[in-house]
Design an enzyme around this catalytic site. Structure first.
Site, mmCIF file in Angstrom:
data_model
loop_
_atom_site.group_PDB
_atom_site.id
_atom_site.type_symbol
_atom_site.label_atom_id
_atom_site.label_comp_id
_atom_site.label_asym_id
_atom_site.label_seq_id
_atom_site.Cartn_x
_atom_site.Cartn_y
_atom_site.Cartn_z
ATOM 1 N NE ARG A 156 46.336 42.784 48.680
ATOM 2 C CZ ARG A 156 45.258 43.245 49.460
ATOM 3 N NH1 ARG A 156 45.223 43.428 50.711
ATOM 4 N NH2 ARG A 156 44.006 43.646 48.888
ATOM 5 C CG PHE A 214 45.061 45.926 38.626
ATOM 6 C CD1 PHE A 214 45.939 46.816 38.763
ATOM 7 C CD2 PHE A 214 44.030 46.078 37.324
ATOM 8 C CE1 PHE A 214 46.295 47.720 37.632
ATOM 9 C CE2 PHE A 214 44.365 47.199 36.343
ATOM 10 C CZ PHE A 214 45.388 48.170 36.603
ATOM 11 C CD GLU A 215 45.126 42.023 45.623
ATOM 12 O OE1 GLU A 215 45.984 42.002 46.264
ATOM 13 O OE2 GLU A 215 43.845 42.935 45.805
ATOM 14 C CD GLN A 216 41.492 36.378 37.603
ATOM 15 O OE1 GLN A 216 40.894 35.491 37.246
ATOM 16 N NE2 GLN A 216 42.154 37.028 36.835
#
Length: 537
Positions: free
Chosen positions: A352, A375-377
Site C-alpha cells: 500500500r 499509521f500509514e506513511q
C-alpha cells in the site's frame, strides 16, 4: 583492530550471540519496519546486515505505535538447534503506562524464515531468554511501575521496578512457576536491559542503568543461584562514560557478554558520538564492542582498565583489516526487491505504500497519510551513518493539488525532520517547497522556509541534500542539467537527533535519509523515484 562503533548509525541495544565461528548481533528498530536488524561477522571487525526477521503481518503490526515505540531491545540466543529471538513491541510512550508486550520467535537458520510469535508477558520491556546448562530456560525482563511521575522524556527511578525472573516452558510455550524480582539495580537507577550468563558456577547478570542518555551504564552482578541474591561488581559498572565527558564514545551502556571460540571475553554496548556545541548525537545510538579480561576475583573488567569504552580494540584474530564501505552507494531500483538498507515505517502492508513493479525501473511511492503519520506513511529511507553525507534522488511527480507532496527528507520522527518536496501552488503552478519541523514538541508545527515555493518546470527533477555536522543544505536541478542549485536557507540538521527538540530521553532512534510522498486528499497520487544515492563526504 576493531574500530568502534562497529555498527554505525541507529543500531542500539546490541544483543550478541556466537554459534561456532559465526557472530550475530540483533539491534532495536523501534517503529521502523521490518523489525529487528541482525548483523553477521566472523571476526568481530567486519559486520554485514543479513536480515530483519519480523517482516510480515502475522509477526508485527506497528500501525498506531507512537514515535520511539515498537521494537525495543531484542535478545538473540542459540540453543537446541534453534535461534531464539525475544523482543518487546511497545504500544505507548507518553504518560504513566508503556503497554509493553513481549514475544518469542525461533528459526533453525538466522537468515531463514522466522516463526510466528509466541506471546510471553507484558510486565515490562527489555526481555531476555537464558538457556541454563541443565536444560531449563529462564525469562527475565524489567518490571514497569506506572505508579510514579514518569512521563516519556523524564524517566523516574521508581518506574523501573527491578528485574523479574520466571521459568519458560518451551514445550508448553508459556511461563511457569513463580515470578521473582531478583535485582533492584544500583543507586544509579532506571534498571533495564537484563542479560544472564553462567561461568564457573556463578550466574552473572548485566543490566543497563542510568537511562539511555549521558548517564548510561552497564551494571554487573552475580549470584550462586539464578534467583539470587545478587552481589554487585566491585566497581558496580562494567562500562560507562557518565563521569568522562571527554570520551569519544558517550552514552555507553546496554549490551551483552560473548566469548570467542578460545574463550576470550568481549562485551557489546550501545554508544553515541555527540557533535559540538550542543552535544547532540545525530547518528543516534550505535553499537560498539569492548575486549575484556577475567581477573582472579572472578569479575569481568575492560582490558584497558576502568569503565570508559575504547574506540580501538584488539580483534580476536590479531591484525584483521577493516573493510570500509564504498564512499558512494547508488541504487537504481531495477531489482524486484527493495535494497536491504532501506526500511519504512510501522506498516506490515508495504504494497500500500510502495511498489517496484508498478513502473519497472522506478520505486513508486503511493501518497498516503501526512509525513509524520503513525499509521500509514509512504516514506522509504536508509540510516544516516556518517556525520557528513550527501543524498540524491530523481523524481517524477505531477501533483494537481497542494495536498500532494513528494520528495527527499532528512527524517527522525514527526517532530524532527526537514523535507524538500514537489507540490502544486494555486498561482505559481508546480513548485518545490521545504517543510520543516525543528523539534516542536508536542505540537509538531511546521515552518515553510520557501513560503509558497519556487516554480519549477514539468518533468523529472533531481533533488539533493548535504549534511555537514549540524548543517543541512538542500539542492535541486531540472532533468538534464549539470549544475545543482542550492535552495532555501541552511537548516539545523543537529535537531534531527536523539537530543533535538524534546531532549534527552524524549526519543531514542536515529536519523534517516529517504524518499517520501503524501496525499492528504486521499487519492494516493503516485510519485516515481528512479535512483537514490548516499555519499560519504
Amino acid at each position: 583492530m576493531i574500530i568502534n562503533p562497529i555498527l554505525p548509525g541507529f543500531n542500539p541495544d546490541p544483543s550478541i550471540c556466537r554459534v561456532g565461528e559465526d557472530y550475530f548481533i540483533a539491534t532495536s528498530t523501534f517503529e521502523w519496519y521490518p523489525g529487528v536488524q541482525i548483523h553477521h561477522s566472523r571476526d568481530l571487525v567486519n559486520w554485514r546486515l543479513v536480515c530483519r526477521p519480523l517482516n510480515r503481518a502475522s509477526q508485527l503490526d506497528m500501525r498506531g505505535n507512537p514515535d520511539s515505540c515498537g521494537i525495543w531491545a531484542p535478545c538473540l540466543s542459540y540453543s537446541d538447534g534453534l535461534f531464539w529471538l525475544v523482543y518487546t513491541d511497545v504500544k505507548r510512550f507518553d504518560g504513566n503506562f508503556k503497554d509493553a508486550h513481549n514475544y518469542i520467535v525461533t528459526t533453525p537458520s538466522a537468515m531463514g524464515e522466522w516463526s510466528d510469535p509466541v506471546y510471553v508477558n507484558s510486565s515490562g520491556f527489555d526481555p531476555s531468554l537464558f538457556h541454563d546448562d541443565d536444560g531449563r530456560k529462564w525469562f527475565v525482563n524489567m518490571q514497569w511501575n506506572h505508579r510514579t511521575e514518569s512521563y516519556g522524556g523524564a524517566p523516574k527511578h521508581p518506574a523501573f521496578d527491578g528485574i523479574l525472573l520466571q521459568e519458560w516452558d518451551a514445550e508448553k510455550k508459556r511461563l511457569v512457576g513463580p515470578v521473582k524480582n531478583i535485582f533492584p539495580g544500583s543507586s544509579l537507577g532506571l534498571v533495564e536491559g537484563p542479560h544472564l550468563f553462567k561461568r564457573n558456577g556463578w550466574y552473572y547478570l548485566t543490566t543497563a542503568e542510568g537511562g539511555t542518555g549521558y548517564d548510561h551504564a552497564v551494571t554487573m552482578a552475580r549470584a550462586r543461584t539464578i534467583d539470587g541474591p545478587y552481589e554487585f561488581h566491585p566497581d558496580t559498572h562494567l562500562i560507562t562514560s557518565k563521569d568522562h565527558p571527554e570520551a569519544v564514545l558517550q552514552r555507553a551502556g546496554h549490551g551483552q557478554y560473548v566469548e570467542t571460540p578460545d574463550g576470550t571475553p568481549y562485551h557489546t554496548h550501545l554508544c553515541g558520538r555527540p557533535l559540538p556545541p550542543k552535544r547532540r548525537c545525530t547518528l543516534g545510538r550505535e553499537t560498539a564492542i569492548q575486549k575484556c579480561v577475567w581477573r582472579d576475583d572472578g569479575w569481568l573488567y575492560l582490558e584497558d582498565g576502568g569503565p570508559v569504552p575504547s574506540v580501538e580494540v584488539p580483534a580476536p584474530g590479531g591484525d584483521v583489516a577493516r573493510v570500509e564501505a564504498p564512499a558512494i552507494i547508488a541504487h537504481d531500483f531495477n531489482g524486484p526487491e527493495l535494497p536491504l538498507e532501506f526500511q519504512w515505517l510501522r506498516s506490515p502492508m508495504p504494497e500500500r505504500l510502495f511498489s517496484l513493479s508498478a513502473r519497472p525501473g522506478f520505486l513508486r511511492l503511493f501518497g498516503r497519510e501526512s509525513i509524520g503519520s503513525w499509521f500509514e506513511q509512504s516514506l522509504v529511507a536508509r540510516r544516516q551513518e556518517h556525520h557528513r553525507f550527501r543524498a540524491e534522488t530523481s523524481l517524477e511527480f505531477s501533483p494537481d493539488t497542494y495536498q500532494q507532496v513528494a520528495g527527499l527528507t532528512h527524517y527522525y520522527n514527526r517532530y524532527k525532520f526537514h523535507a524538500l518536496g514537489v507540490t502544486l501552488h494555486e498561482q505559481r503552478g508546480r513548485v518545490i517547497t521545504i517543510l520543516s519541523c525543528a523539534g516542536d514538541y508536542p505540537n509538531g508545527r511546521l515552518s515553510f522556509p520557501l513560503d509558497s515555493g519556487i516554480a519549477v518546470p514539468e518533468g523529472r527533477l533531481d533533488l539533493a541534500m548535504e549534511i555537514r555536522d549540524n548543517d543541512l543544505q538542500f539542492f535541486w536541478r531540472p532533468a538534464g542539467a549539470v549544475d545543482w542549485k542550492p535552495v532555501g536557507p541552511v537548516l539545523d540538521a543537529g535537531v534531527v537527533s536523539d537530543e533535538g527538540g524534546r531532549g534527552e530521553h524524549g526519543s531514542f532512534t536515529g536519523a534517516f535519509a529517504g524518499m517520501f510522498a503524501f496525499d492528504t486528499s486521499g487519492r494516493a497520487e503516485p510519485a516515481d523515484f528512479s535512483r537514490f544515492v548516499y555519499e560519504r563526504l
